[in-house]
Design an enzyme around this catalytic site. Structure first.
Site, short mmCIF file in Angstrom:
data_model
loop_
_atom_site.label_atom_id
_atom_site.label_comp_id
_atom_site.label_asym_id
_atom_site.label_seq_id
_atom_site.Cartn_x
_atom_site.Cartn_y
_atom_site.Cartn_z
N LYS A 134 135.07 79.68 142.61
CA LYS A 134 134.14 78.61 142.90
C LYS A 134 134.15 77.19 142.45
O LYS A 134 133.89 76.26 142.80
CB LYS A 134 132.70 79.16 142.45
N ASP A 177 123.97 79.37 145.54
CA ASP A 177 123.64 80.57 144.57
C ASP A 177 122.24 80.32 144.04
O ASP A 177 121.50 81.41 143.78
CB ASP A 177 124.71 80.74 143.66
N GLY A 226 125.82 84.17 131.18
CA GLY A 226 126.98 83.88 132.18
C GLY A 226 127.04 82.44 132.08
O GLY A 226 125.91 81.84 132.48
N1 LIG Z 1 124.31 88.45 144.33
C1 LIG Z 1 124.93 87.25 144.85
O1 LIG Z 1 124.73 86.96 145.63
C2 LIG Z 1 125.95 86.84 143.83
C3 LIG Z 1 126.39 85.46 143.85
C4 LIG Z 1 127.27 85.08 143.00
C5 LIG Z 1 128.06 85.83 142.30
N2 LIG Z 1 127.54 87.16 142.19
C6 LIG Z 1 128.41 87.88 141.22
O2 LIG Z 1 128.15 87.41 139.83
C7 LIG Z 1 129.33 87.74 139.06
C8 LIG Z 1 129.78 86.24 138.45
O3 LIG Z 1 130.44 85.62 139.43
P1 LIG Z 1 130.95 84.33 139.04
O4 LIG Z 1 131.34 83.45 140.47
O5 LIG Z 1 129.92 83.51 138.20
O6 LIG Z 1 132.45 84.47 138.34
P2 LIG Z 1 133.04 83.59 137.14
O7 LIG Z 1 133.02 81.98 137.49
O8 LIG Z 1 134.34 84.12 137.14
O9 LIG Z 1 132.32 83.89 135.77
C9 LIG Z 1 132.36 85.19 135.32
C10 LIG Z 1 131.15 85.16 134.23
O10 LIG Z 1 131.17 86.38 133.42
C11 LIG Z 1 131.73 86.52 132.16
N3 LIG Z 1 132.42 87.69 131.95
C12 LIG Z 1 133.38 87.95 132.36
N4 LIG Z 1 134.09 89.16 131.88
C13 LIG Z 1 133.31 89.43 130.73
C14 LIG Z 1 133.50 90.00 129.51
N5 LIG Z 1 134.40 91.31 129.48
N6 LIG Z 1 132.42 90.03 128.71
C15 LIG Z 1 131.63 88.91 128.53
N7 LIG Z 1 131.48 88.19 129.64
C16 LIG Z 1 132.37 88.29 130.81
C17 LIG Z 1 132.19 84.99 131.88
O11 LIG Z 1 132.36 84.78 130.49
P3 LIG Z 1 133.74 83.74 129.98
O12 LIG Z 1 133.18 82.27 130.45
O13 LIG Z 1 133.62 83.78 128.46
O14 LIG Z 1 134.75 84.03 130.77
C18 LIG Z 1 131.60 84.22 132.80
O15 LIG Z 1 130.39 83.74 132.24
C19 LIG Z 1 130.01 88.35 139.88
O16 LIG Z 1 129.96 89.77 139.52
C20 LIG Z 1 129.80 88.09 141.33
O17 LIG Z 1 130.26 89.21 142.04
C21 LIG Z 1 126.61 87.48 142.79
#
Ligand SMILES: NC(=O)c1ccc[n+]([C@@H]2O[C@H](COP(=O)([O-])OP(=O)(O)OC[C@H]3O[C@@H](n4cnc5c(N)ncnc54)[C@H](OP(=O)(O)O)[C@@H]3O)[C@@H](O)[C@H]2O)c1
Length: 257
Positions: free
Chosen positions: A64, A101, A125
């Site tokens: 994203k 989002d 997050g």
């Molecule tokens: N329901 C919906 O409509 C919807 C929409 C969008 C996204 N989502 C879901 O939301 C989640 C995040 O998506 P995103 O696009 O924001 O991903 P992203 O940009 O890659 O961000 C991932 C987030 O998770 C944290 N994280 C990852 N692994 C971790 C760990 N082992 N321990 C602690 N924190 C960890 C990261 O922290 P760091 O910054 O420290 O790496 C960051 O804050 C995904 O599961 C996605 O499928 C759902």
């Protein structure tokens, strides 16, 4: 065609959900999943400019933020958020980005009868989704916003960005849910069965609403732990469901052809 870019893509349910919605509304569009790794993203996106029957595409983890820099223009809060989850392809191949989002998340909460105005919120997050939710929660009038993230610098940056744009007191802090009315998991923790919980469940209080954005599994370990502590819980799926109309209107699918 409405494409959907992810890596990996096996957990992603967006194309299936959108196909059902497109069919139910009689839209002449099919959603397809594209698994592209970060190294291939720029060349793929450039190729999508030439795809003449492409209405646009959705984007999820981990693309994203990268996509926000690859499009020609953005609308709404996308530039401040620095991440986009939808792109419209114009007839001349220009790509316009938008982030739905935050709006989708709030609409999902409201659909289930939850209001955020005046609440003391903890957002865990600060990735692509976390950034969108932080701006949306501040815009919706939370009383106070605390942002926790594994990489603390990203939480601090996001808190500073939100504080510049909104009046709600916003700060980076620890992922401690005690004392908050609303706790939101906007990390990817919960996708994998052996992931740790994003918060210590012992610190959850029964009056707290715990909202998830992870959609698969439908009930995450965080939701189970929160329910066991007497909290109200809100799953991740409504956030996506509520984005379908936002995306249809952004893609101008209603436009007479
Ligand atoms: N329901 C919906 O409509 C919807 C929409 C969008 C996204 N989502 C879901 O939301 C989640 C995040 O998506 P995103 O696009 O924001 O991903 P992203 O940009 O890659 O961000 C991932 C987030 O998770 C944290 N994280 C990852 N692994 C971790 C760990 N082992 N321990 C602690 N924190 C960890 C990261 O922290 P760091 O910054 O420290 O790496 C960051 O804050 C995904 O599961 C996605 O499928 C759902």
């Amino acid at each position: 065609v409405y494409a959907h870019l992810a890596h990996p893509s096996s957990h992603v349910r967006t194309p299936q959900l959108f196909n059902a919605a497109f069919a139910a509304r009689g839209d002449d569009v099919v959603a397809v999943s594209i698994d592209v790794d970060p190294a291939g993203l720029a060349v793929l996106v450039d190729g999508l400019r030439a795809w003449r029957n492409l209405a646009g595409f959705g984007i999820t983890m981990p693309h994203k933020e990268a996509l926000a820099a690859l499009v020609d223009d953005t609308v709404g809060d996308a530039a401040r958020i620095g991440a986009i989850n939808n792109v419209r392809r114009e007839p001349d191949g220009r790509l316009i980005g938008r982030n739905t989002d935050g709006e989708g998340f709030l609409a999902g909460l409201r659909r289930e009868g939850h209001e955020v105005a005046g609440r003391d919120a903890l957002l865990i997050g600060a990735g692509g989704a976390g950034r969108a939710l932080a701006f949306a929660l501040a815009e919706a009038g939370v009383g106070r916003l605390t942002i926790a993230n594994r990489s603390r610098a990203r939480a601090e940056q996001l808190a500073a960005d939100v504080a510049r744009a909104h009046a709600a007191p916003t700060a980076a802090g620890p992922p401690d849910p005690a004392g908050h009315d609303l706790v939101v998991n906007a990390t990817s923790l919960g996708l994998q069965p052996d992931d740790p919980l994003p918060v210590d469940p012992e610190r959850l209080e029964s009056g707290t609403l715990v909202a998830e954005i992870v959609m698969t599994p439908g009930e995450t370990p965080l939701m189970r732990a929160a329910a066991e502590r007497g909290c109200r819980v809100h799953p991740g799926l409504p956030m996506l469901e509520c984005q379908i109309e936002l995306v249809r209107s952004f893609l101008e699918l209603e436009r007479p052809s």
